[in-house]
Design a protein around this motif. Sequence first.
Motif, PDB file in Angstrom:
ATOM      1  N   VAL A 141       0.844  -1.157   0.305  1.00 39.45           N
ATOM      2  CA  VAL A 141       0.475  -0.221   0.097  1.00 39.45           C
ATOM      3  C   VAL A 141       0.311   1.222  -0.283  1.00 39.45           C
ATOM      4  O   VAL A 141       0.382   2.416   0.107  1.00 39.45           O
ATOM      5  CB  VAL A 141      -0.861   0.355   1.794  1.00 39.45           C
ATOM      6  CG1 VAL A 141      -0.219   0.543   2.565  1.00 39.45           C
ATOM      7  CG2 VAL A 141      -1.962   0.636   0.666  1.00 39.45           C
ATOM      8  N   GLY A 142       1.677   0.768   0.097  1.00 35.55           N
ATOM      9  CA  GLY A 142       3.137   1.935   0.067  1.00 35.55           C
ATOM     10  C   GLY A 142       4.297   1.617   0.471  1.00 35.55           C
ATOM     11  O   GLY A 142       4.886   0.186   0.831  1.00 35.55           O
ATOM     12  N   PHE A 143       5.330   2.522   0.353  1.00 31.93           N
ATOM     13  CA  PHE A 143       7.087   2.203   0.917  1.00 31.93           C
ATOM     14  C   PHE A 143       6.749   1.683   2.043  1.00 31.93           C
ATOM     15  O   PHE A 143       6.508   2.281   3.163  1.00 31.93           O
ATOM     16  CB  PHE A 143       7.556   3.700   0.865  1.00 31.93           C
ATOM     17  CG  PHE A 143       9.753   3.011   0.795  1.00 31.93           C
ATOM     18  CD1 PHE A 143      10.210   2.136  -0.877  1.00 31.93           C
ATOM     19  CD2 PHE A 143      10.203   4.329   1.980  1.00 31.93           C
ATOM     20  CE1 PHE A 143      11.065   2.474  -0.268  1.00 31.93           C
ATOM     21  CE2 PHE A 143      11.290   3.474   1.786  1.00 31.93           C
ATOM     22  CZ  PHE A 143      12.288   3.037   0.317  1.00 31.93           C
ATOM     23  N   GLY A 144       7.331   0.522   2.250  1.00 30.10           N
ATOM     24  CA  GLY A 144       7.334   0.114   3.687  1.00 30.10           C
ATOM     25  C   GLY A 144       6.338  -0.561   4.316  1.00 30.10           C
ATOM     26  O   GLY A 144       6.264  -0.520   5.389  1.00 30.10           O
ATOM     27  N   LYS A 145       5.212  -0.438   3.563  1.00 32.15           N
ATOM     28  CA  LYS A 145       4.122  -1.054   4.216  1.00 32.15           C
ATOM     29  C   LYS A 145       3.612  -2.455   2.802  1.00 32.15           C
ATOM     30  O   LYS A 145       3.053  -1.850   2.578  1.00 32.15           O
ATOM     31  CB  LYS A 145       3.003   0.029   3.954  1.00 32.15           C
ATOM     32  CG  LYS A 145       3.155   0.951   4.924  1.00 32.15           C
ATOM     33  CD  LYS A 145       2.194   2.149   5.239  1.00 32.15           C
ATOM     34  CE  LYS A 145       2.458   3.887   5.529  1.00 32.15           C
ATOM     35  NZ  LYS A 145       1.619   4.447   5.912  1.00 32.15           N
ATOM     36  N   ALA A 146       3.665  -3.696   3.471  1.00 25.87           N
ATOM     37  CA  ALA A 146       3.186  -4.501   2.954  1.00 25.87           C
ATOM     38  C   ALA A 146       2.230  -5.414   3.736  1.00 25.87           C
ATOM     39  O   ALA A 146       2.810  -5.695   4.760  1.00 25.87           O
ATOM     40  CB  ALA A 146       4.765  -4.845   2.102  1.00 25.87           C
ATOM     41  N   PHE A 147       1.650  -6.361   3.176  1.00 25.13           N
ATOM     42  CA  PHE A 147       0.779  -6.861   3.813  1.00 25.13           C
ATOM     43  C   PHE A 147       0.459  -8.497   3.105  1.00 25.13           C
ATOM     44  O   PHE A 147      -0.169  -8.226   1.730  1.00 25.13           O
ATOM     45  CB  PHE A 147       0.110  -6.628   4.398  1.00 25.13           C
ATOM     46  CG  PHE A 147      -0.514  -5.541   4.944  1.00 25.13           C
ATOM     47  CD1 PHE A 147      -0.471  -5.277   5.843  1.00 25.13           C
ATOM     48  CD2 PHE A 147      -0.222  -3.687   3.906  1.00 25.13           C
ATOM     49  CE1 PHE A 147      -0.939  -3.589   7.073  1.00 25.13           C
ATOM     50  CE2 PHE A 147      -0.571  -2.718   5.220  1.00 25.13           C
ATOM     51  CZ  PHE A 147      -0.713  -2.728   6.546  1.00 25.13           C
TER      52      PHE A 147
END
Length: 152
Positions: A141-147
Amino acid sequence: MLSDTETEKSLAGYRAFLSERKTVVIATKDANGEPFQSIAPFVVHDGALYVYVSEVADHYVYLRDAETARVMIHGDESGAANIFGIERASFVCDVEQKQEEGHDAVFEAFGERTNAKMVDLLRGLDFHLFRLTPRDGRYVVGFGKAFEVSFD
């Protein structure tokens, strides 16, 4: 660790993202085992992605012969705050070719998302329906935000 509010916000964004996108990048292998990528319109139905592709397209043969494929649904890069963190979801999928009969709801969904007259025209040509059932998934969902995500 995300708070419950942050998790719910991310989940809502993930669901909205999937519902807004209309095309999927499909990665398969060609006849020589080399990577091959293509793009196709998709619809979601009954927990899976459906694509409708022509026999004359290379990806038809590669999908027909594949047991699995990797797909990526990606966001609009022109609106990305950071191009390194462009919004995207990718999944490993099981691939099944389907008969058109019995899948009217899928074709109705294609008509609603694209152009119903075009879908009706394509149904009389050399197009084939594939069900891509997602297994493992990842949503960025953004830089450094992964799920790690499931499709549903």
